[in-house]
Motif scaffolding. Sequence first.
Motif, short mmCIF file in Angstrom:
data_model
loop_
_atom_site.label_atom_id
_atom_site.label_comp_id
_atom_site.label_asym_id
_atom_site.label_seq_id
_atom_site.Cartn_x
_atom_site.Cartn_y
_atom_site.Cartn_z
N PHE A 1 -3.41 12.97 -37.40
CA PHE A 1 -4.37 12.45 -36.43
C PHE A 1 -5.69 12.10 -37.12
O PHE A 1 -6.08 12.72 -38.11
CB PHE A 1 -4.63 13.46 -35.32
N CYS A 2 -6.39 11.14 -36.54
CA CYS A 2 -7.66 10.70 -37.12
C CYS A 2 -8.74 11.76 -36.88
O CYS A 2 -8.58 12.66 -36.05
CB CYS A 2 -8.09 9.37 -36.50
N TYR A 3 -9.85 11.59 -37.59
CA TYR A 3 -10.98 12.51 -37.47
C TYR A 3 -11.46 12.61 -36.02
O TYR A 3 -11.70 13.70 -35.50
CB TYR A 3 -12.10 11.99 -38.37
N GLY A 4 -11.58 11.45 -35.36
CA GLY A 4 -12.12 11.42 -33.99
C GLY A 4 -11.30 12.27 -33.04
O GLY A 4 -11.83 13.09 -32.28
N ILE A 5 -9.99 12.11 -33.09
CA ILE A 5 -9.12 12.86 -32.19
C ILE A 5 -9.16 14.35 -32.53
O ILE A 5 -9.19 15.20 -31.64
CB ILE A 5 -7.68 12.30 -32.28
N THR A 6 -9.22 14.66 -33.83
CA THR A 6 -9.24 16.08 -34.22
C THR A 6 -10.52 16.75 -33.75
O THR A 6 -10.49 17.86 -33.20
CB THR A 6 -9.08 16.21 -35.75
N ARG B 1 -4.46 1.50 -25.88
CA ARG B 1 -3.21 1.20 -26.57
C ARG B 1 -3.20 1.80 -27.98
O ARG B 1 -3.06 1.13 -28.99
CB ARG B 1 -2.96 -0.32 -26.63
N CYS B 2 -3.41 3.12 -28.01
CA CYS B 2 -3.28 3.84 -29.28
C CYS B 2 -2.45 5.06 -28.92
O CYS B 2 -2.89 5.91 -28.13
CB CYS B 2 -4.65 4.24 -29.80
N SER B 3 -1.25 5.15 -29.48
CA SER B 3 -0.36 6.22 -29.05
C SER B 3 -0.93 7.60 -29.39
O SER B 3 -0.76 8.56 -28.65
CB SER B 3 1.03 6.04 -29.65
N ALA B 4 -1.64 7.68 -30.53
CA ALA B 4 -2.22 8.97 -30.91
C ALA B 4 -3.25 9.42 -29.87
O ALA B 4 -3.32 10.59 -29.50
CB ALA B 4 -2.87 8.85 -32.29
N TRP B 5 -4.03 8.45 -29.40
CA TRP B 5 -5.05 8.76 -28.40
C TRP B 5 -4.39 9.29 -27.11
O TRP B 5 -4.83 10.28 -26.52
CB TRP B 5 -5.86 7.49 -28.09
N ASN B 6 -3.33 8.63 -26.69
CA ASN B 6 -2.68 9.03 -25.44
C ASN B 6 -2.00 10.39 -25.58
O ASN B 6 -1.98 11.19 -24.64
CB ASN B 6 -1.72 7.93 -24.97
N MET C 1 -16.71 2.73 -36.50
CA MET C 1 -17.25 4.03 -36.84
C MET C 1 -17.04 5.06 -35.74
O MET C 1 -17.27 6.24 -35.93
CB MET C 1 -18.72 3.96 -37.26
N PHE C 2 -16.53 4.61 -34.57
CA PHE C 2 -16.43 5.57 -33.46
C PHE C 2 -15.33 6.61 -33.67
O PHE C 2 -15.36 7.68 -33.08
CB PHE C 2 -16.26 4.84 -32.11
N GLY C 3 -14.35 6.32 -34.54
CA GLY C 3 -13.28 7.29 -34.79
C GLY C 3 -13.63 8.23 -35.95
O GLY C 3 -12.80 9.02 -36.38
N GLY C 4 -14.86 8.10 -36.46
CA GLY C 4 -15.30 8.92 -37.58
C GLY C 4 -15.75 8.01 -38.72
O GLY C 4 -15.10 7.01 -39.01
N GLY D 1 -7.90 -2.72 -27.30
CA GLY D 1 -6.45 -2.78 -27.04
C GLY D 1 -5.59 -2.86 -28.28
O GLY D 1 -4.38 -2.73 -28.21
N TYR D 2 -6.22 -3.12 -29.41
CA TYR D 2 -5.53 -3.06 -30.70
C TYR D 2 -4.41 -4.06 -30.91
O TYR D 2 -3.50 -3.82 -31.64
CB TYR D 2 -4.99 -1.66 -30.98
N ASP D 3 -4.49 -5.21 -30.22
CA ASP D 3 -3.66 -6.30 -30.64
C ASP D 3 -4.36 -6.82 -31.91
O ASP D 3 -5.49 -7.28 -31.85
CB ASP D 3 -3.65 -7.37 -29.53
N GLY E 1 -5.39 8.54 -41.05
CA GLY E 1 -4.66 9.02 -39.86
C GLY E 1 -4.68 8.02 -38.72
O GLY E 1 -4.07 8.25 -37.68
N CYS E 2 -5.40 6.89 -38.89
CA CYS E 2 -5.41 5.89 -37.82
C CYS E 2 -4.33 4.86 -38.12
O CYS E 2 -4.35 4.21 -39.16
CB CYS E 2 -6.78 5.21 -37.74
N HIS E 3 -3.39 4.75 -37.19
CA HIS E 3 -2.30 3.78 -37.43
C HIS E 3 -2.49 2.56 -36.56
O HIS E 3 -1.60 1.75 -36.42
CB HIS E 3 -0.94 4.44 -37.16
N SER E 4 -3.65 2.47 -35.92
CA SER E 4 -3.89 1.32 -35.05
C SER E 4 -4.93 0.39 -35.68
O SER E 4 -4.57 -0.56 -36.35
CB SER E 4 -4.36 1.79 -33.68
N ILE E 5 -6.21 0.73 -35.50
CA ILE E 5 -7.24 -0.19 -36.00
C ILE E 5 -7.20 -0.31 -37.53
O ILE E 5 -7.41 -1.38 -38.09
CB ILE E 5 -8.65 0.28 -35.61
N ALA E 6 -6.96 0.83 -38.20
CA ALA E 6 -7.04 0.84 -39.66
C ALA E 6 -6.11 -0.18 -40.30
O ALA E 6 -6.36 -0.67 -41.39
CB ALA E 6 -6.74 2.24 -40.18
#
Length: 450
Positions: free
Chosen positions: A134-139, A161-166, A311-314, A369-371, A398-403
Amino acid sequence: MSLFTDDIITFKSVLRLAYNFLAGREYLKKKKFKERKKLVAVALPFSDLVFAASAIPVFPIRMEKFKIHTYLSALGSASNLFGWNLTSKLLSFARQLDVLKILDNVLDDVIHTINDKYNELYELGIEHGVSNDFCYGITNLTGMFLSKGKNVDANINYSIRCSAWNKYSESLNYIIPNSKHIWVDIPPRNISNSLELLEENIKKAISDLEDLTGNLITDNSLKKQFRIGNQVKRIYKSIIRDSCIDDFYPCNPATFAEILVLLGFSFQDYNSNAQRYLENISQLSNEIKERKKKGIGMDVSNMPKILITPMFGGWEPKTHEILYKLGARTIYADWKIFKLLEEIHVSNSSDPIEDYAKFLMNITKEGIGYDQNSLTDNYMKSAKELNVDGIIFNQVYGCHSIANCYTLLKNKIRRKLEIPTTVINFNKIGENIEQTRTRLEAFMELFLYK
Ligand code: SF4
């Protein structure tokens, strides 16, 4: 302590925003126990429905006890007696006489204090067993709920639309089992009736908030809140835009970057008071104008404008300090890029639920939405609007969406914008600083030899 100190002590609006952020714990206690208000946790800037229900939104880190800078706590306690204007004048005078023996590093101290707390809560998340995936933000959000989540009456989750977030949002059912969990599920944009579904989901969340608070959420209370939010967003956007147009800043650019960081943090729950937040941010905008008019600040015409995002996810807060020393100014504009500064349409005859649904749909279509295609187009559009000279992409471990957007973004920038770009990696605050510095030094050389 940072090497840059500045004239922040006379910047009342900034001190107030910082104080209201850090003193959240006492304010929230008062709201909960004296005024019997319900506290609702929010993460990401989604506090409108909560305000419309007369409940109190709280970005959970604000329930923590922070070490507050001497100057700020003096200001906070004395302002109850004398008001902010008089108190800040008195304290500036006391400082000149060296009574308080402080350097003007208040804002820098605030940002470091908040970031130290982020790291502490990140460690708590890790101890609890949050997976390294998981990313820093979620942790650290998980850490925030483990630490103080028991104080909230409810938590409002917006599925993005980020499965880790959900997955993380669902885990809160177990971390704070006694709080109510309110969901605003944003359906996938490719379903033909997604807008109608979203309207139904918003109605369900509204009815949950009404059950929680015992207050009715009317069209008028929604519109009133949207109008306040729209004014805040308008001013926020103008502060970002002007910082990109103007060649004279009201303070040094590293301090200005810290003001943008403070806005980014506090915008998530409006420091739990929407009207007060609106007053503070409009005062900030006025103070910026006044300082420039009086020539207080710094000529930044020879400093390239560098956009750092996301920067919002860390992210590593030292980056703007390093860039400043390398001769650049840093722009943080995540909420604009991710469409969260878009206004919600309001008119006398409008349907606020439909308009709110359209606003959320737009965010998932083009922003958060990460399209990858839309998001990178959006990055390009924002970079053009802000007329930045370079982009630094912050790749969060750990970010599999925006990164994953960086390769596509880099190619688009090369073809269409032709400005320098680079990527820095982020895992945790304070880690990898030397590696980041080396990368930034190499990046800034591109401007020297242009
Ligand atoms: S998009 Fe990336 S940074 Fe944002 S919550 Fe999901 S995994 Fe974390």
